[in-house]
Enzyme design. Structure first.
Site, PDB file in Angstrom:
ATOM      1  N   GLU A 335       0.966  -1.172  -0.040  1.00 13.21           N
ATOM      2  CA  GLU A 335       0.047  -0.018   0.000  1.00 13.21           C
ATOM      3  C   GLU A 335       0.965   1.274  -0.119  1.00 13.21           C
ATOM      4  O   GLU A 335       0.736   2.168   0.851  1.00 13.21           O
ATOM      5  CB  GLU A 335      -1.117  -0.041   1.084  1.00 13.21           C
ATOM      6  CG  GLU A 335      -1.936  -1.241   1.183  1.00 13.21           C
ATOM      7  CD  GLU A 335      -2.761  -1.638   2.246  1.00 13.21           C
ATOM      8  OE1 GLU A 335      -2.849  -0.939   3.169  1.00 13.21           O
ATOM      9  OE2 GLU A 335      -3.798  -2.386   2.168  1.00 13.21           O
ATOM     10  N   GLU A 440      -6.077  -9.621  -3.939  1.00 15.73           N
ATOM     11  CA  GLU A 440      -6.891  -9.712  -2.577  1.00 15.73           C
ATOM     12  C   GLU A 440      -8.390  -9.520  -2.925  1.00 15.73           C
ATOM     13  O   GLU A 440      -8.897  -8.702  -2.229  1.00 15.73           O
ATOM     14  CB  GLU A 440      -6.375  -8.672  -1.461  1.00 15.73           C
ATOM     15  CG  GLU A 440      -4.981  -8.920  -1.230  1.00 15.73           C
ATOM     16  CD  GLU A 440      -4.631  -7.937  -0.339  1.00 15.73           C
ATOM     17  OE1 GLU A 440      -5.292  -7.225   0.423  1.00 15.73           O
ATOM     18  OE2 GLU A 440      -3.461  -7.770   0.158  1.00 15.73           O
TER      19      GLU A 440
END
Length: 566
Positions: A335, A440
């Site tokens: 991230e 994900e």
């Protein structure tokens, strides 16, 4: 005996234009689909077909090369800068594919495409970082669930003049979109295999029988795995019978392996890796570091720069050395677009240096820039595709990094998916020319009745895009409940979302199980890519001839002959 491979080509019945550009160009390219339903898409007839919003001054200007474009001057009413807009007639149950080229009068600005749908709702259709002095492509879209008049316009997050050109809006009915996706998946994921059965002297074996067994599918499809799998055989059987790749949900993360400084414990991660290896399940290394503040282990947060750098280097050396050659990928600085923990303390190039260190230790694994929001949310300005591209280019251009094996990781945490925007974003990121994975995948909110339907749409869109090379879902099982999306109950019986997943797995593994050769000892089989056992039987053979081979995209580049000794 020999087996010859070649690809059978399929004709696309519904064209979709994958054209995309991540370069800032001196002149925009022509409008895709000749503009689609957009009138006067290249502004060669002034502002015909376009309207000017209140408080905006607009006109058509020309570049020195003779290119016409619409120029909308910034308003003074304190609202976001707006472009000209066009009224469009929308049809229910249609996906709309959008593209446009944009420039701003000074500096840079995030420019968004906004639709007003027939119900009066404003829907984000995409965004890009537009610059002064060159043209940037925006590609996106939206889905109409009602028929009637709508609008399309562009707005910026700053006080700038917006230049617009080469606007295109192409509608596709749901059946058209699905048919294109099916054909695209067929071309990307399957090949026609020509099987030729001959005896050792080269004489064909007429009417020989060949049976085909898929040993391992070629397209990696997996799920998140939790430590509970070590103690629950039913969980292990459920997982291993479906998936070929896994990401450990938490067990390999820094806060799991070194909760206390200098007290490392890889016991659980090691055991999970052994279990995966037992079943031939590939493992993604998730993750080396995490760049957001709230995901740092408590003892790391107060470290000064010198001690933080030492701790970071120790972490990299520890986890990457331990699993180098045992994992297929690393989520390196998780991230990176939403977090700046390491950059704010160690400088702008902190992440680039981490990628370099990881690459030096593990030269085989793909190094993923794993991010959320890029694929899921047009309004997430921190993670739009142009910012993702800029960050990955920064990492790649850092001295010493040009040859490292980078990859695009898209977390894909969806609410209501914007399927045309998803495809357009994949088109844009494909221009980076590195592997793309959905890493994900889940759909929320938890328990919503539409989750199974949306999940299937997202997975089909990923599987059908020619540049997606693997997908992992984020549906890890926990006895106390899943994070967002559950596939099974606590007895490992499928829930509706699990049934959708099983349906797709069966569809994506479907292949003919056998055939009889013709009089010349020849047959053709349409096979999904993967590793197979081919077994040929014939009265003239003392025993069946068995050969293991892999069918993949490269198999069809040239014709291959594989000899089987009998």
């Amino acid at each position: 005996l020999c087996i010859s491979l070649f690809e059978g080509w399929m004709v696309q019945s519904v064209p979709y234009d994958y054209t995309a550009s991540i370069k800032c160009l001196s002149s925009p390219i022509r409008a895709l689909y000749k503009g689609g339903i957009i009138e006067n898409s290249e502004f060669n007839s002034g502002l015909t077909g376009w309207s000017v919003p209140w408080g905006v001054t607009a006109n058509v200007s020309s570049s020195p090369s003779g290119n016409n474009f619409a120029l909308a001057s910034a308003s003074n009413n304190g609202q976001p800068s707006r472009s000209v807009y066009q009224k469009i007639q929308m049809e229910t149950a249609h996906h709309y594919s959008l593209s446009a080229w944009l420039q701003v009068s000074s500096g840079t600005a995030v420019v968004r495409a906004v639709f007003k749908d027939p119900n009066g709702a404003f829907i984000a259709g995409g965004a890009t970082v537009a610059r002064s002095g060159c043209w940037s492509m925006l590609k996106g879209g939206m889905t109409a669930f009602a028929s009637g008049p709508g609008e399309l316009f562009f707005e910026a997050d700053g006080r700038v003049d917006i230049w617009v050109d080469s606007v295109s809006l192409q509608p596709f009915s749901f059946p058209e979109w699905e048919e294109h996706r099916r054909l695209s998946a067929g071309k990307a994921r399957r090949s026609v295999v020509k099987v030729v059965a001959r005896a050792a002297d080269g004489v064909p074996l007429p009417n020989a029988n060949v049976s085909v067994k898929l040993l391992r599918p070629g397209f990696p499809f997996g799920n998140a795995m939790t430590k509970e799998i070590l103690d629950i055989p039913a969980y292990e059987q459920w997982f291993a019978s479906r998936f070929t790749v896994a990401s450990f949900e938490n067990e390999m993360k820094w806060y799991s392996t070194e909760w206390m400084e200098n007290h490392e414990d890889y016991t659980v991660a090691d055991a999970m890796l052994r279990l995966a290896q037992k079943h031939g399940i590939a493992v993604r290394g998730h993750n080396v570091l995490w760049d957001t503040n709230d995901t740092q282990v408590s003892w790391v947060k107060p470290l000064d720069a010198q001690r933080l750098k030492a701790a970071l280097q120790k972490r990299i050396s520890s986890v990457v050395s331990r699993y180098a050659g045992k994992v297929i990928a690393w989520d390196v600085v998780n991230e990176n677009l939403h977090g700046q923990f390491f950059e704010s303390r160690l400088g702008r190039n902190a992440s680039s240096e981490v990628y370099q260190r990881v690459a030096r230790i593990d030269r085989t694994a793909r190094l993923f820039m794993n991010e959320f929001g890029t694929l899921e949310e047009p309004l997430d300005a921190a993670a739009i595709s142009s910012k993702y591209v800029a960050k990955l280019k920064q990492i790649r251009s850092y001295p010493g990094n040009r040859g490292i094996k980078l990859a695009v990781g898209l977390e894909s945490h969806f609410g209501t998916p914007n399927i045309p925007y998803m495809r357009a974003t994949l088109d844009m990121l494909a221009q980076l020319r590195v592997p793309i994975w959905l890493t994900e995948v889940d759909v929320g909110p938890k328990g919503a009745p539409y989750v199974p339907v949306y999940l299937e749409e997202v997975l089909r869109e990923g599987y059908g895009h020619p540049n997606v090379e693997g997908m992992v879902m984020w549906a890890a099982w926990h006895a106390q409940g899943c994070w967002v999306m559950c596939l099974t109950d606590n007895n490992f019986n499928n829930l509706p979302a699990g049934d959708r997943v099983d349906k797709l797995i069966a569809e994506w593994r479907a292949h003919p199980e056998g055939a009889t050769m013709d009089a010349n000892g020849v047959t053709e089989l349409d096979l999904v890519h993967g590793e197979y056992n081919f077994t040929v039987t014939h009265p003239s053979l003392g025993s069946p001839a068995v050969r293991t081979l892999t069918v993949d995209a490269s198999s069809s580049a040239v014709e291959h002959t594989i000899d089987i000794k009998v």
